[in-house]
Design a protein around this motif. Structure first.
Motif, PDB file in Angstrom:
ATOM      1  N   ASN A   1      -8.128   2.697  35.045  1.00 50.44           N
ATOM      2  CA  ASN A   1      -8.512   0.706  34.594  1.00 50.44           C
ATOM      3  C   ASN A   1      -9.107   0.913  33.217  1.00 50.44           C
ATOM      4  N   TYR A   2      -8.836   1.652  32.813  1.00 51.08           N
ATOM      5  CA  TYR A   2     -10.052   1.980  31.644  1.00 51.08           C
ATOM      6  C   TYR A   2      -9.311   3.034  30.305  1.00 51.08           C
ATOM      7  N   LEU A   3      -8.284   3.671  31.110  1.00 50.74           N
ATOM      8  CA  LEU A   3      -6.919   5.041  29.849  1.00 50.74           C
ATOM      9  C   LEU A   3      -6.270   4.323  30.888  1.00 50.74           C
ATOM     10  N   LEU A   4      -5.515   3.920  29.383  1.00 49.85           N
ATOM     11  CA  LEU A   4      -4.098   3.488  29.980  1.00 49.85           C
ATOM     12  C   LEU A   4      -2.569   3.855  28.951  1.00 49.85           C
ATOM     13  N   THR A   5      -1.775   4.479  29.771  1.00 44.38           N
ATOM     14  CA  THR A   5      -0.170   5.178  29.180  1.00 44.38           C
ATOM     15  C   THR A   5       0.424   4.431  29.311  1.00 44.38           C
ATOM     16  N   PRO A   6       1.883   4.721  28.279  1.00 46.14           N
ATOM     17  CA  PRO A   6       2.918   3.601  28.230  1.00 46.14           C
ATOM     18  C   PRO A   6       3.505   3.608  29.470  1.00 46.14           C
ATOM     19  N   LEU A   7       4.641   2.790  29.793  1.00 45.53           N
ATOM     20  CA  LEU A   7       5.542   3.252  31.030  1.00 45.53           C
ATOM     21  C   LEU A   7       6.868   3.857  30.660  1.00 45.53           C
ATOM     22  N   SER A   8       6.735   4.595  31.371  1.00 44.01           N
ATOM     23  CA  SER A   8       8.287   5.369  31.420  1.00 44.01           C
ATOM     24  C   SER A   8       8.814   4.903  31.468  1.00 44.01           C
ATOM     25  N   ASN A   9       9.578   3.831  32.203  1.00 45.70           N
ATOM     26  CA  ASN A   9      10.614   3.443  32.339  1.00 45.70           C
ATOM     27  C   ASN A   9      10.971   1.774  32.470  1.00 45.70           C
ATOM     28  N   PRO A  10      10.464   1.236  30.298  1.00 47.76           N
ATOM     29  CA  PRO A  10      10.028  -0.345  30.631  1.00 47.76           C
ATOM     30  C   PRO A  10      11.595  -1.253  30.310  1.00 47.76           C
ATOM     31  N   ARG A  11      11.764  -2.104  31.433  1.00 46.65           N
ATOM     32  CA  ARG A  11      12.466  -2.995  31.622  1.00 46.65           C
ATOM     33  C   ARG A  11      13.095  -4.493  31.112  1.00 46.65           C
TER      34      ARG A  11
ATOM     35  N   GLU B   1       7.779  -6.107  29.080  1.00 46.26           N
ATOM     36  CA  GLU B   1       6.977  -4.187  28.939  1.00 46.26           C
ATOM     37  C   GLU B   1       7.491  -3.357  27.879  1.00 46.26           C
ATOM     38  N   GLN B   2       8.746  -3.658  27.488  1.00 45.49           N
ATOM     39  CA  GLN B   2       9.074  -3.102  26.139  1.00 45.49           C
ATOM     40  C   GLN B   2       8.185  -3.571  24.761  1.00 45.49           C
ATOM     41  N   LEU B   3       7.676  -4.817  24.717  1.00 43.89           N
ATOM     42  CA  LEU B   3       6.531  -5.395  23.908  1.00 43.89           C
ATOM     43  C   LEU B   3       5.311  -3.978  24.407  1.00 43.89           C
ATOM     44  N   TYR B   4       4.974  -4.471  25.569  1.00 45.66           N
ATOM     45  CA  TYR B   4       3.751  -3.286  25.629  1.00 45.66           C
ATOM     46  C   TYR B   4       4.026  -2.185  24.871  1.00 45.66           C
ATOM     47  N   ASN B   5       5.376  -1.252  25.470  1.00 44.98           N
ATOM     48  CA  ASN B   5       5.243  -0.204  25.289  1.00 44.98           C
ATOM     49  C   ASN B   5       5.037  -0.045  23.146  1.00 44.98           C
ATOM     50  N   GLU B   6       6.284  -0.615  22.800  1.00 42.67           N
ATOM     51  CA  GLU B   6       5.747  -1.035  20.991  1.00 42.67           C
ATOM     52  C   GLU B   6       4.299  -1.003  20.944  1.00 42.67           C
TER      53      GLU B   6
ATOM     54  N   GLN C   1     -12.781  -2.940  18.580  1.00 44.89           N
ATOM     55  CA  GLN C   1     -11.438  -3.273  19.255  1.00 44.89           C
ATOM     56  C   GLN C   1     -10.422  -4.666  18.341  1.00 44.89           C
ATOM     57  N   GLU C   2     -11.829  -5.261  17.617  1.00 47.22           N
ATOM     58  CA  GLU C   2     -11.112  -6.251  16.764  1.00 47.22           C
ATOM     59  C   GLU C   2     -10.386  -5.497  15.365  1.00 47.22           C
ATOM     60  N   ARG C   3     -11.046  -4.410  14.993  1.00 48.96           N
ATOM     61  CA  ARG C   3     -10.025  -3.423  13.988  1.00 48.96           C
ATOM     62  C   ARG C   3      -8.648  -2.828  15.058  1.00 48.96           C
ATOM     63  N   PHE C   4      -8.594  -2.703  16.294  1.00 55.04           N
ATOM     64  CA  PHE C   4      -7.535  -2.156  16.977  1.00 55.04           C
ATOM     65  C   PHE C   4      -6.707  -3.176  17.288  1.00 55.04           C
ATOM     66  N   HIS C   5      -6.642  -4.417  17.357  1.00 53.69           N
ATOM     67  CA  HIS C   5      -6.072  -5.664  17.581  1.00 53.69           C
ATOM     68  C   HIS C   5      -5.719  -6.248  16.322  1.00 53.69           C
ATOM     69  N   ASN C   6      -5.944  -6.003  15.352  1.00 53.47           N
ATOM     70  CA  ASN C   6      -6.003  -6.075  14.087  1.00 53.47           C
ATOM     71  C   ASN C   6      -4.265  -5.473  13.897  1.00 53.47           C
ATOM     72  N   ILE C   7      -3.975  -4.714  14.521  1.00 53.67           N
ATOM     73  CA  ILE C   7      -2.262  -3.058  13.996  1.00 53.67           C
ATOM     74  C   ILE C   7      -1.458  -3.831  15.332  1.00 53.67           C
ATOM     75  N   ALA C   8      -1.777  -4.218  16.093  1.00 56.99           N
ATOM     76  CA  ALA C   8      -0.588  -4.156  17.142  1.00 56.99           C
ATOM     77  C   ALA C   8      -0.685  -5.579  18.084  1.00 56.99           C
TER      78      ALA C   8
ATOM     79  N   ILE D   1      -0.543  -6.678  30.907  1.00 60.27           N
ATOM     80  CA  ILE D   1       1.515  -6.671  30.249  1.00 60.27           C
ATOM     81  C   ILE D   1       1.407  -8.775  30.398  1.00 60.27           C
ATOM     82  N   ASN D   2       0.660  -8.659  31.172  1.00 58.62           N
ATOM     83  CA  ASN D   2       0.173 -10.349  31.881  1.00 58.62           C
ATOM     84  C   ASN D   2       0.311 -11.079  30.260  1.00 58.62           C
TER      85      ASN D   2
END
Length: 364
Positions: A245-255, A259-264, A144-151, A355-356
């Protein structure tokens, strides 16, 4: 016998001699070809380019599988374990015909077929040692730490996706099940990897027409996620998977900006699986060129290549030098096929919480 029959027999005999006719009852003389010492012949760089692994890694690999591929006796010009291993690696590195590998190693193509099967099965038995999901809290936190260091995406334990490995038509009534939406026969291989481009799970038993979400829904990884083996760990997938709740996908229409930061962040973090596939297929071009063998052996080769990729990463090997003689075909990329509308538009308390979390980063 009249004169015409004598003339016919003489003509037949002349034709046989002209065509170098061989009596089918006459056994062919046994020929033992010279077997080159490929381990010592090539320098380190040329060895790495031809066999896709460095010499010290090959020696380590041989120590792990030697008892499985070594012959019981020295009779009948048996092939030494190192020679067997190098010929199998050469097959992974080129994806060419057995007769070509045989010419390279001084063996008949039928012997090469047996060697590739034997070595591949031996390498595949190492899967529990090299390809496995995190087993304890310490491993989960480190990933988890290595993934957190990416984005700065929190709690990620793996990125998931599928890739198509080209095969020959298996024939039979079910052959068309292996034709994928890109138009060729393939195995749809699911893989999960970490931020350092190492596989933690691989599934190579589904035909090319199978949907990505179907493969995951019938995998051991999903069972373990449902059971809660990874605590608060989450997996990142594209829009072809069902959101939960354990497999997350991107938002289809970030507004919003959040939400854009989450998708990025999601895209940058999940991109490791795309990079992992690219490095994997460049390391072992047989995966890009295609497998001209029966499906059980093709499945074993895919798993063995994943194990060897992880072994190379654990030995801090970079990507091997490119071989100009190996032309890797570029396959067209298509956007993911959505699982269904629920997989895109449904809500997840975990995704809402992430997202929060990104909203708190903006307000800081």
């Amino acid at each position: 016998m009249d004169v015409f029959e004598q003339i016919d027999d003489a003509a037949i005999e002349e034709e046989r001699q002209a065509l170098n006719y061989i009596n089918p009852d006459q056994r062919k003389d046994r020929v033992v070809k010279g077997r080159p010492d490929n381990f010592n012949t090539w320098d380190d760089r040329e060895f790495w380019r031809r066999f896709r692994l460095k010499k010290q890694t090959v020696e380590l690999l041989l120590s792990l599988i030697q008892d499985k591929i070594e012959h019981n006796t020295e009779r009948n010009q048996c092939v030494p374990p190192m020679h067997q291993l190098l010929l199998a690696l050469r097959f992974y590195a080129t994806g060419t015909f057995y007769v070509t590998i045989g010419d390279f190693g001084g063996l008949h193509n039928s012997t090469i077929c047996k060697i590739v099967k034997r070595v591949t099965k031996a390498i595949a038995t190492l899967r529990p040692n090299f390809v496995n999901l995190p087993e304890n809290r310490e491993e989960i936190i480190a990933i988890q730490e290595r993934f957190h260091n990416i984005a700065r995406f929190p709690r990620v334990i793996a990125a998931i996706d599928c890739t198509h490995i080209k095969i020959m038509s298996p024939g039979g009534d079910t052959a068309e099940n292996y034709r994928n939406r890109k138009g060729f026969f393939s195995l749809n291989v699911q893989a999960m990897c970490t931020a350092n481009l190492q596989f933690v799970d691989i599934v190579a038993r589904w035909p090319g027409s199978s949907h990505d979400s179907l493969i995951f829904n019938n995998s051991a990884a999903k069972y373990r996620c449902d059971r809660g083996d990874f605590g608060n760990g989450i997996v990142l997938g594209d829009s072809g998977y069902f959101l939960n709740n354990y497999l997350l996908t991107p938002l289809s229409n970030p507004r919003t900006q959040v939400e854009q930061l989450y998708n990025e962040s999601h895209i940058r973090s999940r991109n490791v699986i795309e990079r992992c596939f690219g490095v994997w297929k460049r390391r072992f071009p047989v995966l890009s060129i295609g497998l001209r063998c029966k499906i059980p052996l093709a499945q074993d080769v895919i798993v063995a290549a994943a194990i060897l990729h992880n072994l190379a990463c654990s030995q801090s090997e970079g990507e091997p030098p490119s071989d100009p003689e190996v032309l890797i075909p570029q396959q067209p990329e298509f956007p993911p096929v959505y699982a269904d509308n629920e997989g895109i538009n449904s809500t997840s308390s975990t995704r809402d919480g992430i997202i929060n979390y990104f909203e708190s980063l903006i307000t800081q």
